[in-house]
Design a protein around this motif. Sequence first.
Motif, mmCIF file in Angstrom:
data_model
loop_
_atom_site.group_PDB
_atom_site.id
_atom_site.type_symbol
_atom_site.label_atom_id
_atom_site.label_comp_id
_atom_site.label_asym_id
_atom_site.label_seq_id
_atom_site.Cartn_x
_atom_site.Cartn_y
_atom_site.Cartn_z
ATOM 1 N N LEU A 36 0.722 -1.188 0.043
ATOM 2 C CA LEU A 36 -0.130 0.059 0.107
ATOM 3 C C LEU A 36 0.858 1.355 -0.040
ATOM 4 C CD1 LEU A 36 -2.203 -1.178 2.742
ATOM 5 C CD2 LEU A 36 -2.836 -1.120 0.362
ATOM 6 N N ALA A 37 0.479 2.440 -0.049
ATOM 7 C CA ALA A 37 0.990 3.756 -0.276
ATOM 8 C C ALA A 37 1.769 3.829 1.223
ATOM 9 C CB ALA A 37 0.256 4.795 -0.261
ATOM 10 N N ASN A 38 2.904 4.282 1.285
ATOM 11 C CA ASN A 38 3.979 4.349 2.579
ATOM 12 C C ASN A 38 4.268 3.141 2.938
ATOM 13 O OD1 ASN A 38 3.576 7.373 2.365
ATOM 14 N ND2 ASN A 38 1.342 7.202 3.320
ATOM 15 N N PHE A 68 12.020 -9.176 -9.845
ATOM 16 C CA PHE A 68 12.186 -8.252 -8.564
ATOM 17 C C PHE A 68 11.145 -7.165 -8.441
ATOM 18 C CE2 PHE A 68 16.566 -10.156 -9.978
ATOM 19 C CZ PHE A 68 16.857 -10.530 -8.626
ATOM 20 N N ALA A 69 10.973 -7.192 -7.120
ATOM 21 C CA ALA A 69 9.989 -6.035 -6.712
ATOM 22 C C ALA A 69 10.713 -5.207 -5.621
ATOM 23 C CB ALA A 69 8.915 -6.597 -5.914
ATOM 24 N N ASP A 70 10.784 -3.797 -5.853
ATOM 25 C CA ASP A 70 11.410 -2.756 -5.253
ATOM 26 C C ASP A 70 10.586 -1.876 -4.770
ATOM 27 O OD1 ASP A 70 13.616 -1.271 -4.166
ATOM 28 O OD2 ASP A 70 13.956 -0.213 -6.089
ATOM 29 N N GLY A 75 7.447 4.693 -4.267
ATOM 30 C CA GLY A 75 6.539 3.516 -4.864
ATOM 31 C C GLY A 75 6.966 2.120 -5.095
ATOM 32 N N LEU A 76 6.106 1.240 -5.682
ATOM 33 C CA LEU A 76 6.614 0.008 -6.203
ATOM 34 C C LEU A 76 6.812 -0.144 -7.568
ATOM 35 C CD1 LEU A 76 6.853 -3.031 -5.497
ATOM 36 C CD2 LEU A 76 4.078 -3.088 -5.785
ATOM 37 N N THR A 77 8.287 -0.655 -7.863
ATOM 38 C CA THR A 77 8.551 -1.302 -8.998
ATOM 39 C C THR A 77 8.707 -2.592 -9.274
ATOM 40 O OG1 THR A 77 9.564 1.224 -9.607
ATOM 41 C CG2 THR A 77 10.324 -0.815 -11.160
ATOM 42 N N VAL A 78 8.134 -3.118 -10.190
ATOM 43 C CA VAL A 78 8.283 -4.649 -10.683
ATOM 44 C C VAL A 78 9.045 -4.855 -11.746
ATOM 45 C CG1 VAL A 78 7.157 -6.932 -10.797
ATOM 46 C CG2 VAL A 78 6.415 -5.393 -9.040
ATOM 47 N N LEU A 79 10.135 -5.383 -11.696
ATOM 48 C CA LEU A 79 10.849 -5.722 -13.053
ATOM 49 C C LEU A 79 10.787 -7.260 -13.270
ATOM 50 C CD1 LEU A 79 13.971 -3.802 -12.234
ATOM 51 C CD2 LEU A 79 12.090 -3.033 -13.616
ATOM 52 N N ALA A 80 9.626 -7.670 -14.012
ATOM 53 C CA ALA A 80 9.628 -9.027 -14.226
ATOM 54 C C ALA A 80 10.291 -9.717 -15.594
ATOM 55 C CB ALA A 80 7.896 -9.115 -14.548
ATOM 56 N N GLU A 81 10.868 -10.729 -15.462
ATOM 57 C CA GLU A 81 11.581 -11.608 -16.338
ATOM 58 C C GLU A 81 10.462 -11.777 -17.652
ATOM 59 O OE1 GLU A 81 13.193 -15.159 -15.021
ATOM 60 O OE2 GLU A 81 14.565 -14.099 -13.593
ATOM 61 N N HIS A 82 9.010 -12.079 -17.179
ATOM 62 C CA HIS A 82 8.159 -11.977 -18.294
ATOM 63 C C HIS A 82 6.818 -11.792 -17.624
ATOM 64 C CE1 HIS A 82 5.575 -13.833 -21.499
ATOM 65 N NE2 HIS A 82 4.823 -14.449 -20.748
#
Length: 87
Positions: A36-38, A68-70, A75-82
Amino acid sequence: MAEKLHFSLVSPQRELFSGLVDQVDAPGAEGDFGVLANHAPFMTALREGQLRVHNNGQVTVYDIRGGFADVTPEGLTVLAEHATEAV
């Protein structure tokens, strides 16, 4: 009005989503988690599964495999392989 979370979902092919959302649920390597936020900052590997984006009462589901999720103060960044939007 509840605070929104900035979320970005990126695969090697393209950015699938970028915007403000209410919540994201993701399949972490050590178990599912919600953001969620924060949320407190953290980084984790992702396993194959469904990523759920909650926004204004709607849920959009993406099938993802790895990556990976950061979570940062921004906020949230998801770098997905697929990643693809589930049908």
